[in-house]
Design an enzyme around this catalytic site. Structure first.
Site, short mmCIF file in Angstrom:
data_model
loop_
_atom_site.label_atom_id
_atom_site.label_comp_id
_atom_site.label_asym_id
_atom_site.label_seq_id
_atom_site.Cartn_x
_atom_site.Cartn_y
_atom_site.Cartn_z
CG ASP A 123 -1.92 1.14 0.80
OD1 ASP A 123 -2.67 0.87 0.43
OD2 ASP A 123 -1.58 2.73 2.12
CG ASN A 131 -5.08 10.98 -5.29
OD1 ASN A 131 -4.00 11.61 -6.46
ND2 ASN A 131 -5.26 10.44 -4.58
CG HIS A 136 -7.41 12.90 -7.84
ND1 HIS A 136 -7.43 11.95 -7.51
CD2 HIS A 136 -8.12 13.67 -7.99
CE1 HIS A 136 -8.20 11.59 -6.28
NE2 HIS A 136 -8.59 12.96 -6.65
CD GLU A 166 -4.82 4.63 -1.59
OE1 GLU A 166 -5.11 4.61 -0.58
OE2 GLU A 166 -5.16 4.32 -2.44
#
Length: 253
Positions: A123, A131, A136, A166
Protein backbone atom coordinates in the site's frame (compact mmCIF):
# COMPACT_ATOMS: atom_id res chain seq x y z
CA UNK A 1 -6.08 -13.85 -64.82
CA UNK A 2 -2.95 -14.95 -66.68
CA UNK A 3 -2.86 -18.13 -64.62
CA UNK A 4 -6.50 -18.86 -65.51
CA UNK A 5 -5.82 -18.37 -69.26
CA UNK A 6 -2.77 -20.65 -69.10
CA UNK A 7 -4.69 -23.38 -67.26
CA UNK A 8 -7.67 -23.07 -69.61
CA UNK A 9 -5.35 -23.24 -72.63
CA UNK A 10 -3.71 -26.40 -71.33
CA UNK A 11 -7.10 -27.96 -70.67
CA UNK A 12 -8.21 -27.01 -74.18
CA UNK A 13 -5.11 -28.53 -75.77
CA UNK A 14 -5.68 -31.73 -73.83
CA UNK A 15 -9.33 -31.75 -74.92
CA UNK A 16 -8.35 -31.31 -78.55
CA UNK A 17 -5.80 -34.11 -78.23
CA UNK A 18 -8.42 -36.39 -76.67
CA UNK A 19 -10.94 -35.46 -79.38
CA UNK A 20 -8.44 -36.22 -82.13
CA UNK A 21 -7.55 -39.52 -80.52
CA UNK A 22 -11.18 -40.56 -80.27
CA UNK A 23 -11.88 -39.48 -83.82
CA UNK A 24 -8.94 -41.42 -85.22
CA UNK A 25 -9.84 -44.58 -83.32
CA UNK A 26 -13.64 -44.63 -83.43
CA UNK A 27 -14.55 -43.21 -86.88
CA UNK A 28 -12.53 -45.84 -88.78
CA UNK A 29 -14.13 -48.58 -86.66
CA UNK A 30 -17.53 -47.30 -87.78
CA UNK A 31 -16.46 -47.40 -91.41
CA UNK A 32 -15.96 -43.68 -91.73
CA UNK A 33 -13.07 -41.63 -92.95
CA UNK A 34 -11.32 -38.91 -90.98
CA UNK A 35 -11.44 -36.15 -93.60
CA UNK A 36 -11.09 -32.40 -93.46
CA UNK A 37 -14.51 -31.81 -91.89
CA UNK A 38 -13.82 -34.41 -89.21
CA UNK A 39 -10.47 -32.82 -88.43
CA UNK A 40 -12.13 -29.41 -88.24
CA UNK A 41 -14.85 -30.64 -85.90
CA UNK A 42 -12.43 -32.48 -83.62
CA UNK A 43 -10.46 -29.27 -83.19
CA UNK A 44 -13.20 -26.64 -83.34
CA UNK A 45 -15.67 -28.24 -80.90
CA UNK A 46 -13.16 -28.62 -78.00
CA UNK A 47 -11.86 -25.14 -78.76
CA UNK A 48 -15.33 -23.57 -78.56
CA UNK A 49 -16.47 -25.63 -75.59
CA UNK A 50 -13.43 -26.62 -73.53
CA UNK A 51 -11.73 -23.24 -73.35
CA UNK A 52 -14.66 -21.14 -72.01
CA UNK A 53 -15.89 -23.99 -69.79
CA UNK A 54 -12.47 -24.63 -68.27
CA UNK A 55 -11.72 -20.90 -68.01
CA UNK A 56 -14.98 -20.40 -66.09
CA UNK A 57 -14.23 -23.37 -63.86
CA UNK A 58 -10.70 -22.15 -63.08
CA UNK A 59 -12.04 -18.62 -62.46
CA UNK A 60 -14.57 -19.98 -60.00
CA UNK A 61 -11.84 -22.01 -58.33
CA UNK A 62 -9.66 -18.90 -57.99
CA UNK A 63 -12.57 -16.97 -56.51
CA UNK A 64 -13.17 -19.71 -53.96
CA UNK A 65 -9.48 -19.89 -53.09
CA UNK A 66 -9.32 -16.12 -52.67
CA UNK A 67 -12.44 -16.18 -50.54
CA UNK A 68 -10.99 -18.95 -48.36
CA UNK A 69 -7.75 -17.00 -47.96
CA UNK A 70 -9.67 -13.86 -47.02
CA UNK A 71 -11.81 -15.78 -44.54
CA UNK A 72 -8.66 -17.29 -43.05
CA UNK A 73 -7.04 -13.86 -42.79
CA UNK A 74 -10.13 -12.34 -41.17
CA UNK A 75 -10.39 -15.28 -38.79
CA UNK A 76 -6.77 -14.78 -37.79
CA UNK A 77 -7.34 -11.06 -37.21
CA UNK A 78 -10.48 -11.76 -35.18
CA UNK A 79 -8.64 -14.37 -33.12
CA UNK A 80 -5.80 -11.94 -32.41
CA UNK A 81 -8.25 -9.13 -31.64
CA UNK A 82 -10.21 -11.38 -29.30
CA UNK A 83 -7.01 -12.44 -27.53
CA UNK A 84 -5.92 -8.81 -27.22
CA UNK A 85 -9.30 -7.78 -25.82
CA UNK A 86 -9.28 -10.70 -23.39
CA UNK A 87 -5.79 -9.76 -22.24
CA UNK A 88 -6.76 -6.09 -21.95
CA UNK A 89 -9.77 -7.04 -19.86
CA UNK A 90 -7.39 -8.71 -17.40
CA UNK A 91 -5.25 -5.62 -16.98
CA UNK A 92 -5.53 -2.44 -14.98
CA UNK A 93 -5.99 0.38 -17.46
CA UNK A 94 -3.43 2.73 -15.91
CA UNK A 95 -0.58 0.57 -14.61
CA UNK A 96 -0.87 -2.40 -16.95
CA UNK A 97 -0.76 -4.77 -13.99
CA UNK A 98 -3.32 -7.50 -13.47
CA UNK A 99 -6.63 -6.13 -12.24
CA UNK A 100 -8.13 -7.27 -8.93
CA UNK A 101 -10.25 -10.11 -10.31
CA UNK A 102 -7.52 -11.48 -12.57
CA UNK A 103 -4.87 -11.32 -9.86
CA UNK A 104 -6.95 -13.14 -7.27
CA UNK A 105 -7.97 -15.79 -9.80
CA UNK A 106 -4.41 -16.43 -11.02
CA UNK A 107 -2.82 -16.23 -7.57
CA UNK A 108 -5.42 -18.54 -6.04
CA UNK A 109 -4.85 -21.18 -8.74
CA UNK A 110 -1.08 -20.84 -8.53
CA UNK A 111 -0.97 -21.07 -4.74
CA UNK A 112 -3.06 -24.26 -4.84
CA UNK A 113 -0.39 -25.89 -7.04
CA UNK A 114 2.67 -24.26 -5.53
CA UNK A 115 4.76 -26.16 -3.00
CA UNK A 116 5.54 -22.94 -1.21
CA UNK A 117 4.94 -19.28 -1.88
CA UNK A 118 3.93 -16.03 -0.28
CA UNK A 119 1.46 -13.22 -0.78
CA UNK A 120 2.46 -9.59 -0.30
CA UNK A 121 -0.01 -6.74 0.02
CA UNK A 122 1.57 -3.37 -0.78
CA UNK A 123 0.00 0.00 0.00
CA UNK A 124 1.32 3.44 -0.96
CA UNK A 125 1.88 5.58 2.12
CA UNK A 126 0.23 9.01 2.47
CA UNK A 127 -1.20 8.70 -1.02
CA UNK A 128 -4.29 10.78 -0.24
CA UNK A 129 -2.00 13.65 0.70
CA UNK A 130 -0.42 13.57 -2.77
CA UNK A 131 -3.82 13.65 -4.45
CA UNK A 132 -5.15 16.41 -2.20
CA UNK A 133 -2.05 18.59 -2.44
CA UNK A 134 -0.99 18.14 -6.05
CA UNK A 135 -4.06 16.74 -7.79
CA UNK A 136 -5.04 13.37 -9.18
CA UNK A 137 -2.74 13.54 -12.25
CA UNK A 138 0.21 13.79 -9.86
CA UNK A 139 -1.24 10.89 -7.88
CA UNK A 140 -1.46 8.81 -11.07
CA UNK A 141 2.14 9.66 -11.91
CA UNK A 142 3.19 8.58 -8.42
CA UNK A 143 1.40 5.25 -8.84
CA UNK A 144 3.17 4.69 -12.15
CA UNK A 145 6.52 5.47 -10.50
CA UNK A 146 5.76 2.97 -7.73
CA UNK A 147 4.71 0.37 -10.30
CA UNK A 148 7.92 0.81 -12.28
CA UNK A 149 10.03 0.50 -9.12
CA UNK A 150 8.30 -2.75 -8.14
CA UNK A 151 8.60 -4.23 -11.63
CA UNK A 152 12.33 -3.68 -11.43
CA UNK A 153 12.52 -5.96 -8.39
CA UNK A 154 10.09 -8.74 -9.24
CA UNK A 155 11.28 -11.97 -10.79
CA UNK A 156 9.98 -13.70 -13.88
CA UNK A 157 6.93 -15.69 -12.82
CA UNK A 158 5.94 -13.40 -9.95
CA UNK A 159 2.36 -12.13 -10.16
CA UNK A 160 1.62 -8.47 -9.52
CA UNK A 161 -1.77 -6.80 -9.56
CA UNK A 162 -3.43 -3.54 -8.65
CA UNK A 163 -6.23 -4.49 -6.28
CA UNK A 164 -7.31 -1.04 -5.13
CA UNK A 165 -6.71 2.64 -5.70
CA UNK A 166 -3.19 2.68 -4.24
CA UNK A 167 -3.01 -0.94 -3.16
CA UNK A 168 -1.13 -3.73 -4.90
CA UNK A 169 -0.78 -7.45 -4.34
CA UNK A 170 2.12 -9.69 -5.29
CA UNK A 171 2.28 -13.46 -5.31
CA UNK A 172 5.79 -14.93 -5.02
CA UNK A 173 5.79 -18.60 -6.05
CA UNK A 174 8.30 -21.03 -4.60
CA UNK A 175 9.82 -18.74 -1.97
CA UNK A 176 10.95 -19.47 1.55
CA UNK A 177 10.19 -17.09 4.40
CA UNK A 178 13.72 -15.70 4.22
CA UNK A 179 13.51 -15.14 0.45
CA UNK A 180 10.12 -13.50 0.83
CA UNK A 181 11.47 -11.05 3.40
CA UNK A 182 14.40 -10.19 1.14
CA UNK A 183 12.14 -9.52 -1.86
CA UNK A 184 9.68 -7.51 0.22
CA UNK A 185 12.49 -5.38 1.62
CA UNK A 186 13.88 -4.82 -1.88
CA UNK A 187 10.43 -3.68 -3.01
CA UNK A 188 10.18 -1.27 -0.11
CA UNK A 189 13.69 0.09 -0.73
CA UNK A 190 13.14 0.44 -4.49
CA UNK A 191 10.07 2.62 -3.94
CA UNK A 192 11.80 4.67 -1.25
CA UNK A 193 14.65 5.34 -3.68
CA UNK A 194 12.32 6.92 -6.27
CA UNK A 195 12.85 10.64 -6.73
CA UNK A 196 9.36 11.83 -7.52
CA UNK A 197 8.73 15.43 -8.47
CA UNK A 198 5.29 17.09 -8.33
CA UNK A 199 4.17 19.39 -11.17
CA UNK A 200 5.27 22.47 -9.17
CA UNK A 201 8.77 21.03 -8.76
CA UNK A 202 8.31 19.86 -5.19
CA UNK A 203 10.24 16.71 -4.34
CA UNK A 204 7.73 14.25 -2.89
CA UNK A 205 9.04 11.21 -1.00
CA UNK A 206 7.35 7.94 -1.89
CA UNK A 207 7.11 4.89 0.31
CA UNK A 208 5.06 1.73 0.72
CA UNK A 209 4.03 -0.46 3.60
CA UNK A 210 4.00 -4.21 2.98
CA UNK A 211 2.26 -7.09 4.70
CA UNK A 212 3.13 -10.67 3.80
CA UNK A 213 1.73 -14.11 4.56
CA UNK A 214 2.68 -17.68 3.71
CA UNK A 215 0.59 -19.28 0.95
CA UNK A 216 0.49 -22.68 -0.69
CA UNK A 217 -1.41 -25.98 -0.73
CA UNK A 218 -3.74 -26.53 2.20
CA UNK A 219 -4.10 -22.82 2.90
CA UNK A 220 -7.29 -21.02 1.95
CA UNK A 221 -6.27 -18.11 -0.25
CA UNK A 222 -8.86 -15.78 1.27
CA UNK A 223 -7.38 -16.49 4.70
CA UNK A 224 -3.90 -15.79 3.36
CA UNK A 225 -5.15 -12.48 1.96
CA UNK A 226 -6.75 -11.60 5.28
CA UNK A 227 -3.53 -12.36 7.14
CA UNK A 228 -1.40 -10.33 4.70
CA UNK A 229 -3.84 -7.44 4.96
CA UNK A 230 -3.71 -7.57 8.77
CA UNK A 231 0.08 -7.46 8.70
CA UNK A 232 -0.01 -4.58 6.24
CA UNK A 233 -1.94 -2.48 8.73
CA UNK A 234 0.45 -3.58 11.44
CA UNK A 235 3.27 -2.07 9.35
CA UNK A 236 1.16 1.07 8.89
CA UNK A 237 0.60 1.42 12.63
CA UNK A 238 4.32 1.01 13.30
CA UNK A 239 5.11 4.09 11.21
CA UNK A 240 4.79 3.07 7.54
CA UNK A 241 7.64 2.41 5.08
CA UNK A 242 7.93 -1.03 6.70
CA UNK A 243 7.55 -4.72 5.95
CA UNK A 244 5.54 -6.98 8.25
CA UNK A 245 5.75 -10.72 7.63
CA UNK A 246 4.96 -13.68 9.93
CA UNK A 247 4.62 -11.51 12.99
CA UNK A 248 7.83 -9.61 12.41
CA UNK A 249 7.99 -5.96 11.39
CA UNK A 250 11.10 -4.83 9.52
CA UNK A 251 11.74 -1.12 9.85
CA UNK A 252 13.08 1.08 7.13
CA UNK A 253 16.81 1.49 7.27
Amino acid sequence: MRRIVVKASIATVLSIAASLGLAMSIIPLLGGVVDGNAWLMTVLCPLLIAFPASAYQFWQHERLRTARDEIGRLHGELTRAHAALAQRARRDGMTGLLNRESFFGDASRLSAQDEGGALLVVDADHFKTINDRFGHPAGDAALLAITAAMKGVLRKGDLCGRIGGEEFAIYLPGTTDAETRVIAERLRAAVAAVRFEAPDGTQVPLSVSIGGARAGPGRNFEQVMTEADRLLYKAKRRGRDRVAFAGRVAQAA
